[in-house]
Design an enzyme around this catalytic site. Structure first.
Site, mmCIF file in Angstrom:
data_model
loop_
_atom_site.group_PDB
_atom_site.id
_atom_site.type_symbol
_atom_site.label_atom_id
_atom_site.label_comp_id
_atom_site.label_asym_id
_atom_site.label_seq_id
_atom_site.Cartn_x
_atom_site.Cartn_y
_atom_site.Cartn_z
ATOM 1 N N ASP A 117 3.768 2.082 -4.676
ATOM 2 C CA ASP A 117 2.793 2.750 -5.533
ATOM 3 C C ASP A 117 2.513 1.780 -6.674
ATOM 4 O OD1 ASP A 117 1.365 4.144 -7.414
ATOM 5 O OD2 ASP A 117 2.549 5.985 -7.226
ATOM 6 N N VAL A 118 1.293 1.261 -6.731
ATOM 7 C CA VAL A 118 0.995 0.205 -7.704
ATOM 8 C C VAL A 118 1.101 0.677 -9.150
ATOM 9 C CG1 VAL A 118 -0.439 -1.194 -6.146
ATOM 10 C CG2 VAL A 118 -1.516 0.612 -7.541
ATOM 11 N N TYR A 171 -13.199 6.318 -14.230
ATOM 12 C CA TYR A 171 -13.337 5.170 -13.321
ATOM 13 C C TYR A 171 -14.106 4.052 -14.015
ATOM 14 C CZ TYR A 171 -14.113 2.739 -8.842
ATOM 15 O OH TYR A 171 -14.144 1.819 -7.819
ATOM 16 N N ASP A 205 0.860 -1.191 0.000
ATOM 17 C CA ASP A 205 0.000 0.000 0.000
ATOM 18 C C ASP A 205 0.891 1.234 0.000
ATOM 19 O OD1 ASP A 205 -3.271 0.166 1.106
ATOM 20 O OD2 ASP A 205 -2.116 2.023 0.904
HETATM 21 N N1 NAD Z 1 -15.737 1.258 -1.557
HETATM 22 C C1 NAD Z 1 -16.486 1.109 -2.637
HETATM 23 O O1 NAD Z 1 -17.659 1.528 -2.662
HETATM 24 C C2 NAD Z 1 -15.959 0.372 -3.837
HETATM 25 C C3 NAD Z 1 -16.874 -0.049 -4.823
HETATM 26 C C4 NAD Z 1 -16.381 -0.700 -5.941
HETATM 27 C C5 NAD Z 1 -15.032 -0.960 -6.073
HETATM 28 N N2 NAD Z 1 -14.167 -0.547 -5.101
HETATM 29 C C6 NAD Z 1 -12.748 -0.817 -5.289
HETATM 30 O O2 NAD Z 1 -12.274 -1.553 -4.188
HETATM 31 C C7 NAD Z 1 -10.860 -1.387 -4.091
HETATM 32 C C8 NAD Z 1 -10.462 -1.172 -2.645
HETATM 33 O O3 NAD Z 1 -11.045 0.011 -2.174
HETATM 34 P P1 NAD Z 1 -11.664 0.132 -0.701
HETATM 35 O O4 NAD Z 1 -13.132 0.270 -0.873
HETATM 36 O O5 NAD Z 1 -11.139 -0.919 0.199
HETATM 37 O O6 NAD Z 1 -11.123 1.596 -0.311
HETATM 38 P P2 NAD Z 1 -10.039 2.091 0.773
HETATM 39 O O7 NAD Z 1 -9.944 3.541 0.557
HETATM 40 O O8 NAD Z 1 -10.421 1.594 2.123
HETATM 41 O O9 NAD Z 1 -8.698 1.345 0.346
HETATM 42 C C9 NAD Z 1 -7.975 1.650 -0.810
HETATM 43 C C10 NAD Z 1 -6.511 1.431 -0.489
HETATM 44 O O10 NAD Z 1 -5.761 1.564 -1.708
HETATM 45 C C11 NAD Z 1 -4.565 2.268 -1.401
HETATM 46 N N3 NAD Z 1 -4.022 2.906 -2.597
HETATM 47 C C12 NAD Z 1 -4.563 3.907 -3.332
HETATM 48 N N4 NAD Z 1 -3.741 4.251 -4.343
HETATM 49 C C13 NAD Z 1 -2.664 3.428 -4.254
HETATM 50 C C14 NAD Z 1 -1.462 3.305 -5.000
HETATM 51 N N5 NAD Z 1 -1.211 4.089 -6.064
HETATM 52 N N6 NAD Z 1 -0.569 2.364 -4.626
HETATM 53 C C15 NAD Z 1 -0.809 1.577 -3.566
HETATM 54 N N7 NAD Z 1 -1.915 1.649 -2.800
HETATM 55 C C16 NAD Z 1 -2.838 2.577 -3.144
HETATM 56 C C17 NAD Z 1 -4.993 3.289 -0.349
HETATM 57 O O11 NAD Z 1 -3.884 3.806 0.375
HETATM 58 C C18 NAD Z 1 -5.947 2.475 0.496
HETATM 59 O O12 NAD Z 1 -5.282 1.829 1.570
HETATM 60 C C19 NAD Z 1 -10.521 -0.238 -5.052
HETATM 61 O O13 NAD Z 1 -9.986 -0.772 -6.248
HETATM 62 C C20 NAD Z 1 -11.867 0.405 -5.337
HETATM 63 O O14 NAD Z 1 -11.904 1.039 -6.597
HETATM 64 C C21 NAD Z 1 -14.601 0.094 -3.983
#
Ligand code: NAD
Length: 263
Positions: free
Chosen positions: A59-60, A151, A36
């Protein structure tokens, strides 16, 4: 103990869905590399999980950093069986208003990174005779949302790229599937939603289950796909959205029809 002896990477593992996945895989006996950008939360989680876990700040969207992540994981834990490409960022903007850099950053983190992760991990999986890739796409990759231009494009890309992985690497014993969450109660969504009074209630009202999902509900499906329980599943895109994408969007006639029938 489905993950006993298995070694997994989870990106975005410091928060939300990724954190829930890391806890589940570790709790079921696996070793987990938490990757992360958020070093503070990631270090705390790895320290809490203890043995069979580690954190690496990555950073992914950096292709070389993803190679280093896969190599370090394999060296540290003795191989690599599971890659959960889950890190992501939200993004809002109409085509006509969106700076090119904003589009590129959204695609870089949400789509390019999935390719970088797979490119780095597949050689390690091949040398073990197989593996499992799970990618977090979104309900927003199955259909479009007003104003979520980049997105929507990125997450739809994740779904079809996952199908490519599935067919290209079936002969390597590697499965690849995507999980497609609807709204989930995690910071990526709630920090924006809760800034607008009434938006959460409006949003919940259009979901057939009438609520946002919990992170662990998404992680449970991702863990299933990563496990041998899903040995026959590859190339799938599984909605975990409380019925959101099962609905055409047409009006709810139930109360009207009941009233008409009783009149
Ligand atoms: N929460 C929602 O409603 C939702 C719905 C559909 C899809 N998603 C997807 O689920 C996945 C996880 O999100 P979440 O809901 O757990 O949110 P979250 O904000 O809790 O977690 C996202 C994590 O990704 C990390 N991150 C962001 N950019 C990064 C980078 N460049 N390199 C490394 N780490 C990075 C952040 O630091 C964070 O810890 C994402 O791909 C998001 O698009 C979320």
């Amino acid at each position: 103990m489905r993950f006993s002896g298995k070694i997994a990477i989870v990106t975005g593992g410091a928060s939300g869905i990724g954190e829930a996945f890391a806890r589940r895989v570790h709790g079921e006996g696996g070793s987990v590399m938490i990757a992360d950008l958020d070093a503070a939360r990631g270090e705390v989680l790895a320290a809490e999980l203890g043995e069979r876990s580690a954190f690496r700040m990555v950073d992914v969207s950096d292709a070389e950093a993803m190679v280093a992540l896969a190599d370090e994981t394999a060296a540290r834990f003795g191989g690599l069986d599971i890659l959960y490409n889950n890190a992501g960022i939200g993004n809002y903007g109409l085509t006509t208003d969106m700076p090119v850099e904003q589009w590129r950053r959204c695609l870089a983190v949400n789509l390019d990174a999935v390719f970088y992760g797979c490119r780095a991990a597949i050689p390690h999986m091949r040398s073990r005779g197989g593996g499992a890739i799970v990618n977090t796409a979104s309900a927003s990759g199955l259909a479009a949302d007003y104003g979520f231009t980049a997105y929507n494009a990125a997450k739809a890309g994740v779904i079809n790229y996952t199908r490519c992985l599935a067919i290209d690497h079936a002969r390597d014993g590697i499965r690849a599937n995507s999980v497609c969450p609807g709204p989930v109660d995690t910071p990526i969504l709630t920090t924006g939603v809760d800034a607008f009074p009434g938006l959460r209630a409006e949003w919940e009202a259009i979901i057939p289950s009438k609520r946002f999902a919990r992170a662990d509900e998404i992680a449970a499906v991702a863990a299933f796909l990563a496990s041998d329980d899903a040995s026959g599943v590859t190339g799938a895109a599984i909605p975990v959205d409380g019925g959101l994408t099962a609905h055409t969007g047409q009006p709810d006639l139930r109360d009207r029809m009941a009233a008409a029938a009783s009149a």
